[in-house]
Scaffold this motif. Structure first.
Motif, PDB file in Angstrom:
ATOM      1  N   ARG A  60       4.948   4.715  -6.823  1.00  0.00           N
ATOM      2  CA  ARG A  60       5.605   4.585  -8.126  1.00  0.00           C
ATOM      3  C   ARG A  60       7.013   5.173  -8.067  1.00  0.00           C
ATOM      4  O   ARG A  60       7.961   4.593  -8.620  1.00  0.00           O
ATOM      5  CB  ARG A  60       4.787   5.293  -9.196  1.00  0.00           C
ATOM      6  CG  ARG A  60       5.419   5.217 -10.599  1.00  0.00           C
ATOM      7  CD  ARG A  60       4.621   6.008 -11.622  1.00  0.00           C
ATOM      8  NE  ARG A  60       3.305   5.435 -11.841  1.00  0.00           N
ATOM      9  CZ  ARG A  60       2.161   6.053 -11.568  1.00  0.00           C
ATOM     10  NH1 ARG A  60       2.174   7.286 -11.044  1.00  0.00           N
ATOM     11  NH2 ARG A  60       1.002   5.475 -11.809  1.00  0.00           N
ATOM     12  N   SER A  61       7.161   6.288  -7.382  1.00  0.00           N
ATOM     13  CA  SER A  61       8.476   6.937  -7.301  1.00  0.00           C
ATOM     14  C   SER A  61       9.463   6.132  -6.473  1.00  0.00           C
ATOM     15  O   SER A  61      10.675   6.323  -6.597  1.00  0.00           O
ATOM     16  CB  SER A  61       8.329   8.345  -6.702  1.00  0.00           C
ATOM     17  OG  SER A  61       8.013   8.291  -5.315  1.00  0.00           O
ATOM     18  N   TRP A  62       8.960   5.223  -5.649  1.00  0.00           N
ATOM     19  CA  TRP A  62       9.834   4.409  -4.809  1.00  0.00           C
ATOM     20  C   TRP A  62      10.243   3.099  -5.485  1.00  0.00           C
ATOM     21  O   TRP A  62      11.152   2.421  -5.013  1.00  0.00           O
ATOM     22  CB  TRP A  62       9.132   4.074  -3.485  1.00  0.00           C
ATOM     23  CG  TRP A  62       8.913   5.272  -2.604  1.00  0.00           C
ATOM     24  CD1 TRP A  62       9.405   6.535  -2.776  1.00  0.00           C
ATOM     25  CD2 TRP A  62       8.133   5.306  -1.408  1.00  0.00           C
ATOM     26  NE1 TRP A  62       8.980   7.362  -1.756  1.00  0.00           N
ATOM     27  CE2 TRP A  62       8.196   6.641  -0.901  1.00  0.00           C
ATOM     28  CE3 TRP A  62       7.373   4.375  -0.711  1.00  0.00           C
ATOM     29  CZ2 TRP A  62       7.532   7.040   0.262  1.00  0.00           C
ATOM     30  CZ3 TRP A  62       6.725   4.768   0.451  1.00  0.00           C
ATOM     31  CH2 TRP A  62       6.809   6.073   0.928  1.00  0.00           C
ATOM     32  N   MET A  63       9.563   2.719  -6.537  1.00  0.00           N
ATOM     33  CA  MET A  63       9.844   1.444  -7.184  1.00  0.00           C
ATOM     34  C   MET A  63      11.115   1.526  -8.023  1.00  0.00           C
ATOM     35  O   MET A  63      11.284   2.454  -8.810  1.00  0.00           O
ATOM     36  CB  MET A  63       8.656   1.032  -8.061  1.00  0.00           C
ATOM     37  CG  MET A  63       7.395   0.698  -7.290  1.00  0.00           C
ATOM     38  SD  MET A  63       6.014   0.272  -8.402  1.00  0.00           S
ATOM     39  CE  MET A  63       4.691  -0.018  -7.214  1.00  0.00           C
ATOM     40  N   THR A  64      11.981   0.539  -7.871  1.00  0.00           N
ATOM     41  CA  THR A  64      13.267   0.560  -8.579  1.00  0.00           C
ATOM     42  C   THR A  64      13.536  -0.726  -9.344  1.00  0.00           C
ATOM     43  O   THR A  64      14.645  -0.942  -9.817  1.00  0.00           O
ATOM     44  CB  THR A  64      14.419   0.795  -7.587  1.00  0.00           C
ATOM     45  OG1 THR A  64      14.457  -0.280  -6.635  1.00  0.00           O
ATOM     46  CG2 THR A  64      14.272   2.120  -6.856  1.00  0.00           C
ATOM     47  N   GLY A  65      12.549  -1.594  -9.477  1.00  0.00           N
ATOM     48  CA  GLY A  65      12.759  -2.873 -10.141  1.00  0.00           C
ATOM     49  C   GLY A  65      13.187  -2.707 -11.593  1.00  0.00           C
ATOM     50  O   GLY A  65      12.717  -1.820 -12.305  1.00  0.00           O
ATOM     51  N   SER A  66      14.078  -3.564 -12.054  1.00  0.00           N
ATOM     52  CA  SER A  66      14.590  -3.505 -13.420  1.00  0.00           C
ATOM     53  C   SER A  66      13.772  -4.409 -14.341  1.00  0.00           C
ATOM     54  O   SER A  66      13.079  -5.333 -13.888  1.00  0.00           O
ATOM     55  CB  SER A  66      16.050  -3.944 -13.458  1.00  0.00           C
ATOM     56  OG  SER A  66      16.160  -5.328 -13.155  1.00  0.00           O
ATOM     57  N   ARG A  67      13.884  -4.151 -15.633  1.00  0.00           N
ATOM     58  CA  ARG A  67      13.206  -5.010 -16.602  1.00  0.00           C
ATOM     59  C   ARG A  67      13.791  -6.422 -16.560  1.00  0.00           C
ATOM     60  O   ARG A  67      13.055  -7.416 -16.707  1.00  0.00           O
ATOM     61  CB  ARG A  67      13.337  -4.414 -18.005  1.00  0.00           C
ATOM     62  CG  ARG A  67      12.493  -5.147 -19.044  1.00  0.00           C
ATOM     63  CD  ARG A  67      12.411  -4.397 -20.354  1.00  0.00           C
ATOM     64  NE  ARG A  67      11.327  -4.910 -21.171  1.00  0.00           N
ATOM     65  CZ  ARG A  67      10.903  -4.339 -22.290  1.00  0.00           C
ATOM     66  NH1 ARG A  67      11.465  -3.197 -22.714  1.00  0.00           N
ATOM     67  NH2 ARG A  67       9.906  -4.867 -22.987  1.00  0.00           N
TER      68      ARG A  67
END
Length: 625
Positions: A60-67
């Motif tokens: 979770r801390s590595w995920m950077t996807g935007s809305r």
């Protein structure tokens, strides 16, 4: 024996070269009968399982996807392998190569044909069906608590399952693709299984049935090769390990994870050199293999399955190699093939940098927290990887990487280029670069061109390739150019690499290309001296036709002044001194480079053509102004 494989290739609709390379696998393939699996028969009964451990918080801390990107996915917009954003409609055709507008037939997977004729790229439906966009949907769900993102992930998986029956169509043709998809399905399950939409009983049964199918298919179709195994088998084993650990309720799960652990240990010994360099002669595939081994150790360790100390030490060396080869601008060099292959894409699906490998350091730090290289950007030093044949000269913002390695894959060279003695050069900014890969089967002419000697920063002799290309496959070369390192010296004052190859000794006029690199660490100059050494002297011999190519990064501005070439990039200027006798033959022209699969741009090349009858020593000097 070859006739046997020719027949096997015809039966399986595969090139003979593939049948040869994957003979052990093809001879034992057990494609499933086309009938549905009964889920209840595949699950362990009357046994209580401990919930498997999964690195949810870490991932979770590595995920950077935007809305914004998640909303594009909800609208069925995808961007992969150079396609640019494409709208695939409400009902996605998972068999469609939408880049080349080719629809792979929905027939038994073993009968799907993808050969060297061009005009279609099976990697397009494969890449879409890896489901590596799921982390971007998961990130949006977790950030905004909007069920629509979990619903979209579920519906895409459900739609895929419905339209890709077991062993039917393009997406069951290659076990590696099945395994990578299985890992991404497993990741999504561990994040979303408790959401309202994923609790639906019918979907849970559909999903688990598909997981069983994926696991059984992988186990029965492991991609062993004749003479060597490669990243395909490693992907298969990683998929087996993930499914075996994360779905203990499946009867065969114990068998899957035991097989995976055993064979991953074997392949670490066989595929990774003693200095930590992957044996496929490709920086990009080294990245993929780091992920495969690294995530296997991570998920195994969380569930009390420990790999050997020798395995872990070699894996640490693999990550250290990444640390050394990363350029001053944070990007990776282009050596060998690159198809942007990953196991998981935690970065924003529409925005991740294909040639940046720094995400590996966060994984490395989790596995090797005592190794400070992975959390501190210490001053990097020169390094020679003598087994892998990669030599890196550097100090401050100066960087030069040289390929002096073998063709890889035990001589098959499936992902190697004709780049022996070629190099990349940066002074903070990229100046001399490798033009990349661009494509595989979609355009055989471009595939061969980008692999060729002229597309690398070295010397072509008499118009010949240093390694001959094979006629039967786009993933292999004749093992002609064998490098020999005469000297590697690195100290506080100077780096010296003296290396030669014999790829042109097969010619009627045999000749050795010897190249000496000298990096002066006091004035940050690089001298490259090419020695062209004929092995046969004759008064009536024709002249040798020599051709140098130096490929420049996009955006580098070039100006010629006599025997000098002035190059500038973002305010950084360097001077290139050309040998006097070559100056009149030097020309600056337009070539191409490919920063990632399916993408290419114009860039400048300095090309020098020269004919000579005698031994030649040609000295080029690069220095920052």
């Amino acid at each position: 024996m070859n006739k046997r494989f020719e027949r096997l290739g015809r039966i399986m609709n595969l090139p003979v070269s593939y049948a040869l390379l994957h003979s052990r696998n093809l001879l034992s393939r057990k494609f499933f009968p086309l009938k549905k699996i009964k889920l209840d028969d595949e699950l362990v009964r009357n046994e209580v399982f401990t919930e498997p451990m999964f690195p949810t918080s870490l991932f979770r801390s590595w995920m950077t996807g935007s809305r914004e990107s998640a909303d594009k996915l909800c609208g069925h917009y995808f961007d992969l392998l150079g396609s640019g954003p494409k709208h695939l409609g409400n009902q996605i055709n998972w068999q469609w190569d939408f880049v080349n507008n080719y629809d792979f037939p929905l027939i038994e997977s073993k009968n799907i044909v993808y050969d060297n004729d061009g005009g279609k790229d099976i990697k397009i439906p494969w890449e879409l069906s890896r489901f590596q966009f799921l982390p971007t949907l998961i990130k949006a769900y977790e950030n905004f608590h909007d069920e629509k993102y979990a619903i979209e992930a579920k519906e895409l998986i459900r739609q895929w399952i419905l339209k890709n029956p077991l062993a039917i169509g393009a997406n069951w043709k290659c076990t590696m693709e099945v395994a990578i998809r299985a890992c991404n399905f497993a990741l999504a399950w561990n994040f979303l299984k408790n959401t309202d939409s994923w609790k639906e009983e019918n979907f849970k049964r559909e999903f688990l049935t598909s997981i069983v199918e994926h696991g059984k298919f992988i186990y029965r179709n492991l991609e062993y090769g004749a003479g060597f195994n490669g990243n395909h088998l490693l992907s298969d084993l990683t998929g087996l390990l993930f499914l075996g650990i994360l779905f203990p309720q499946i009867v065969e799960s114990r068998k899957w994870k035991a097989k995976a652990m055993k064979d991953l240990e074997t392949e670490m010994r066989n595929q990774i050199y003693a200095d930590g360099v992957d044996f496929e002669a490709s920086i990009a595939y080294h990245r993929l293999v780091c992920e495969l081994f690294g995530y296997s150790v991570l998920i195994g360790g969380l569930n009390l399955m420990r790999f050997s100390d020798a395995f872990r030490r070699k894996l640490e060396l693999m990550f250290e190699f990444v640390w050394y080869y990363t350029k001053p601008n944070g990007l990776a060099p282009n050596i060998g093939d690159s198809d942007d292959g990953r196991l998981f894409i935690f970065e924003d699906y529409f925005a991740w940098k294909k040639n940046e490998h720094s995400h590996l350091f966060r994984l490395a730090y989790q596995l090797f927290p005592l190794n400070k290289k992975f959390i501190q950007n210490d001053e990097k030093t020169s390094a020679g990887f003598t087994n892998g044949g990669i030599y890196i000269m550097r100090k401050n913002n100066f960087y030069c990487i040289v390929d002096a390695g073998k063709n890889g894959q035990n001589g098959n060279g499936g992902h190697a280029h004709n780049d022996t003695l070629s190099f990349e050069l940066a002074y903070g900014e990229d100046f001399i670069i490798d033009p990349g890969t661009y494509t595989y089967t979609a355009n055989p002419v471009e595939r061969i061109k980008f692999r060729g000697t002229r597309m690398h920063n070295t010397v072509t002799i008499d118009g010949e390739e240093m390694n001959r290309f094979r006629n039967d496959t786009l993933f292999g070369i004749h093992d002609d150019a064998k490098p020999k390192v005469n000297k590697w010296q690195s100290d506080t004052q100077i780096d010296v690499l003296d290396v030669q190859h014999d790829g042109y000794m097969r010619l009627k006029k045999p000749i050795i290309h010897r190249r000496i690199f000298e990096f002066n660490k006091n004035n940050f100059s690089l001298t490259i001296t090419d020695h062209l050494i004929p092995k046969r002297k004759s008064a009536n011999a024709d002249a040798f036709a020599l051709e140098w190519n130096f490929h420049f990064a996009s955006g580098v501005n070039l100006e010629r002044k006599g025997t000098q070439i002035l190059a500038e990039s973002n305010g950084v200027k360097i001077e290139i001194q050309i040998p006097q006798e070559l100056a009149q033959q030097a020309e600056i022209s337009i070539c191409e480079f490919s920063p990632s699969y399916g993408v290419k741009y114009d860039s400048a090349v300095l090309r020098i053509k020269y004919k000579t009858l005698v031994n030649g020593n040609y000295k080029f000097t690069f220095k920052q102004l």
